[in-house]
Design a protein around this motif. Sequence first.
Motif, PDB file in Angstrom:
ATOM      1  N   LYS A 234       0.833  -1.202   0.000  1.00 53.43           N
ATOM      2  CA  LYS A 234       0.000   0.000   0.000  1.00 53.43           C
ATOM      3  C   LYS A 234       0.871   1.256   0.000  1.00 53.43           C
ATOM      4  O   LYS A 234       2.040   1.220   0.364  1.00 53.43           O
ATOM      5  CB  LYS A 234      -0.917   0.015   1.226  1.00 53.43           C
ATOM      6  N   ARG A 235       0.272   2.351  -0.411  1.00 54.91           N
ATOM      7  CA  ARG A 235       0.891   3.670  -0.280  1.00 54.91           C
ATOM      8  C   ARG A 235       0.467   4.275   1.050  1.00 54.91           C
ATOM      9  O   ARG A 235      -0.682   4.146   1.468  1.00 54.91           O
ATOM     10  CB  ARG A 235       0.438   4.596  -1.407  1.00 54.91           C
ATOM     11  N   ALA A 236       1.397   4.945   1.722  1.00 53.60           N
ATOM     12  CA  ALA A 236       1.095   5.662   2.958  1.00 53.60           C
ATOM     13  C   ALA A 236       0.831   7.122   2.602  1.00 53.60           C
ATOM     14  O   ALA A 236       1.735   7.826   2.148  1.00 53.60           O
ATOM     15  CB  ALA A 236       2.256   5.548   3.940  1.00 53.60           C
ATOM     16  N   VAL A 237      -0.397   7.571   2.769  1.00 57.16           N
ATOM     17  CA  VAL A 237      -0.827   8.868   2.247  1.00 57.16           C
ATOM     18  C   VAL A 237      -0.786   9.971   3.300  1.00 57.16           C
ATOM     19  O   VAL A 237      -0.239  11.053   3.065  1.00 57.16           O
ATOM     20  CB  VAL A 237      -2.237   8.753   1.646  1.00 57.16           C
ATOM     21  N   ALA A 238      -1.402   9.733   4.446  1.00 56.09           N
ATOM     22  CA  ALA A 238      -1.499  10.776   5.468  1.00 56.09           C
ATOM     23  C   ALA A 238      -1.797  10.116   6.811  1.00 56.09           C
ATOM     24  O   ALA A 238      -2.242   8.968   6.867  1.00 56.09           O
ATOM     25  CB  ALA A 238      -2.590  11.781   5.113  1.00 56.09           C
ATOM     26  N   CYS A 239      -1.554  10.862   7.900  1.00 55.44           N
ATOM     27  CA  CYS A 239      -1.781  10.303   9.233  1.00 55.44           C
ATOM     28  C   CYS A 239      -2.190  11.397  10.203  1.00 55.44           C
ATOM     29  O   CYS A 239      -1.915  12.582   9.987  1.00 55.44           O
ATOM     30  CB  CYS A 239      -0.539   9.575   9.736  1.00 55.44           C
ATOM     31  N   GLN A 240      -2.827  10.984  11.283  1.00 55.87           N
ATOM     32  CA  GLN A 240      -3.291  11.921  12.312  1.00 55.87           C
ATOM     33  C   GLN A 240      -3.443  11.188  13.631  1.00 55.87           C
ATOM     34  O   GLN A 240      -4.005  10.083  13.681  1.00 55.87           O
ATOM     35  CB  GLN A 240      -4.629  12.523  11.901  1.00 55.87           C
ATOM     36  N   LEU A 241      -2.950  11.790  14.702  1.00 55.12           N
ATOM     37  CA  LEU A 241      -3.166  11.270  16.049  1.00 55.12           C
ATOM     38  C   LEU A 241      -4.499  11.769  16.584  1.00 55.12           C
ATOM     39  O   LEU A 241      -4.875  12.924  16.396  1.00 55.12           O
ATOM     40  CB  LEU A 241      -2.036  11.714  16.971  1.00 55.12           C
ATOM     41  N   GLY A 242      -5.222  10.876  17.271  1.00 54.05           N
ATOM     42  CA  GLY A 242      -6.501  11.262  17.838  1.00 54.05           C
ATOM     43  C   GLY A 242      -7.030  10.163  18.738  1.00 54.05           C
ATOM     44  O   GLY A 242      -6.269   9.446  19.375  1.00 54.05           O
ATOM     45  N   GLY A 243      -8.347  10.036  18.781  1.00 47.68           N
ATOM     46  CA  GLY A 243      -8.978   9.134  19.719  1.00 47.68           C
ATOM     47  C   GLY A 243      -9.185   9.815  21.054  1.00 47.68           C
ATOM     48  O   GLY A 243      -8.728  10.941  21.284  1.00 47.68           O
ATOM     49  N   SER A 244      -9.867   9.147  21.975  1.00 43.25           N
ATOM     50  CA  SER A 244     -10.242   9.765  23.246  1.00 43.25           C
ATOM     51  C   SER A 244      -9.051  10.194  24.081  1.00 43.25           C
ATOM     52  O   SER A 244      -9.138  11.145  24.860  1.00 43.25           O
ATOM     53  CB  SER A 244     -11.116   8.796  24.051  1.00 43.25           C
ATOM     54  N   ASP A 245      -7.904   9.505  23.926  1.00 39.08           N
ATOM     55  CA  ASP A 245      -6.707   9.863  24.686  1.00 39.08           C
ATOM     56  C   ASP A 245      -5.564  10.357  23.804  1.00 39.08           C
ATOM     57  O   ASP A 245      -4.446  10.553  24.290  1.00 39.08           O
ATOM     58  CB  ASP A 245      -6.233   8.684  25.533  1.00 39.08           C
ATOM     59  N   GLY A 246      -5.830  10.553  22.518  1.00 39.52           N
ATOM     60  CA  GLY A 246      -4.795  11.044  21.611  1.00 39.52           C
ATOM     61  C   GLY A 246      -3.758  10.029  21.217  1.00 39.52           C
ATOM     62  O   GLY A 246      -2.776  10.370  20.556  1.00 39.52           O
ATOM     63  N   ARG A 247      -3.951   8.759  21.585  1.00 35.05           N
ATOM     64  CA  ARG A 247      -2.934   7.738  21.336  1.00 35.05           C
ATOM     65  C   ARG A 247      -3.298   6.766  20.201  1.00 35.05           C
ATOM     66  O   ARG A 247      -2.702   5.702  20.087  1.00 35.05           O
ATOM     67  CB  ARG A 247      -2.650   6.946  22.613  1.00 35.05           C
ATOM     68  N   THR A 248      -4.255   7.141  19.378  1.00 30.86           N
ATOM     69  CA  THR A 248      -4.555   6.349  18.179  1.00 30.86           C
ATOM     70  C   THR A 248      -4.002   7.075  16.962  1.00 30.86           C
ATOM     71  O   THR A 248      -4.310   8.252  16.748  1.00 30.86           O
ATOM     72  CB  THR A 248      -6.065   6.133  18.010  1.00 30.86           C
ATOM     73  N   ASP A 281      -1.364  18.318  20.623  1.00 30.91           N
ATOM     74  CA  ASP A 281      -2.356  19.280  21.095  1.00 30.91           C
ATOM     75  C   ASP A 281      -3.572  18.528  21.595  1.00 30.91           C
ATOM     76  O   ASP A 281      -4.504  18.250  20.844  1.00 30.91           O
ATOM     77  CB  ASP A 281      -2.742  20.231  19.960  1.00 30.91           C
ATOM     78  N   MET A 282      -3.581  18.179  22.880  1.00 30.20           N
ATOM     79  CA  MET A 282      -4.701  17.417  23.430  1.00 30.20           C
ATOM     80  C   MET A 282      -5.977  18.248  23.484  1.00 30.20           C
ATOM     81  O   MET A 282      -7.076  17.719  23.647  1.00 30.20           O
ATOM     82  CB  MET A 282      -4.353  16.918  24.826  1.00 30.20           C
ATOM     83  N   ALA A 283      -5.862  19.578  23.289  1.00 27.19           N
ATOM     84  CA  ALA A 283      -7.065  20.399  23.247  1.00 27.19           C
ATOM     85  C   ALA A 283      -7.938  20.028  22.062  1.00 27.19           C
ATOM     86  O   ALA A 283      -9.160  20.174  22.095  1.00 27.19           O
ATOM     87  CB  ALA A 283      -6.692  21.891  23.166  1.00 27.19           C
ATOM     88  N   GLU A 284      -7.305  19.537  20.987  1.00 24.00           N
ATOM     89  CA  GLU A 284      -8.073  19.131  19.831  1.00 24.00           C
ATOM     90  C   GLU A 284      -8.676  17.745  20.024  1.00 24.00           C
ATOM     91  O   GLU A 284      -9.533  17.323  19.261  1.00 24.00           O
ATOM     92  CB  GLU A 284      -7.159  19.110  18.592  1.00 24.00           C
ATOM     93  N   VAL A 285      -8.182  17.008  21.007  1.00 25.55           N
ATOM     94  CA  VAL A 285      -8.680  15.652  21.257  1.00 25.55           C
ATOM     95  C   VAL A 285      -9.850  15.700  22.246  1.00 25.55           C
ATOM     96  O   VAL A 285     -10.856  15.085  22.036  1.00 25.55           O
ATOM     97  CB  VAL A 285      -7.556  14.773  21.818  1.00 25.55           C
TER      98      VAL A 285
END
Length: 285
Positions: A234-248, A281-285
């Motif tokens: 696969k191609r790796a296109v983009a990524c983002q940290l998030g989820g309820s604790d920011g660890r996904t 930035d956990m404020a966004e989470v």
Amino acid sequence: MKLLKAQMLADGFVFPEGPRWHKDRLWVSDMWDFRVYRIAANGNRELVCDVSRRPSGLGFLNDGTPIVVSMSDRKLMKIVGPGLAEYADLSKHARGDANDMIVDPNGRIYVGNFGYDLFGGAEQKLADLLLVDTDGSVRVVADGLDFPNGMVIKNNGRSLVVAETWSNRLTAFDRAANGRLSRRRVYADLGDRSPDGICADAEGGIWVSCFNTGEFVRVLEGGRVTHVVKCEGKRAVACQLGGSDGRTLFCCTFAGELEDIHCRKRAGAIEAVRVEVPAADMAEV
């Protein structure tokens, strides 16, 4: 170096890009299906709006208003209900399709562009990084970038790092209070890895989507890789940290050939993996 494995969260996309975690949902552009979606942590998706000129980067103003890059007409658009309203016109400054973007703590928006007609087969050229101020005015804040792509703002707003895709590097700048960039330098030489989307964690690491090698790697300043998520075939296109604790770590992938994108083959997916360090930035989470 630690090896991690992602699990499928949602598939059936054409080419997912620009993921952002906002208010318990992952927002993502399906660039070649001309749509923006909101995705819950369990993978359920909701159509936000259509973007006929191809959506890419996403972000949110201080009042929560969503902004999306409209690529081929080189504009930033506000998402208003199921529709769009123009926020800023980049066409006088961008020499190619508008691409990824990031919003700073004051609501200013940095946005890159291709620099040339990539899909039309034009000769490769360098591009400018643009800043859209809170009044909608547009100015160049850095020039001579080699396909500026994903960006992060670090060090309490004092630094900006941008992926230069064709030069296989991350490039850093100091940021002034008015958004001006200075002291350009190499943040990380990625060798044979071509960076696309990126995101930052709370300990200063940057997760990098390596489009050509199908990896998501966590990189420290200077270039040391601490973690790798391999996505074979696969191609790796983009990524983002998030989820309820920011660890996904949400990973946008594409399992087709490049010509499949224009055929709108549904080879895109969003995968997820748990990581040790949460989002910067956990404020966004």
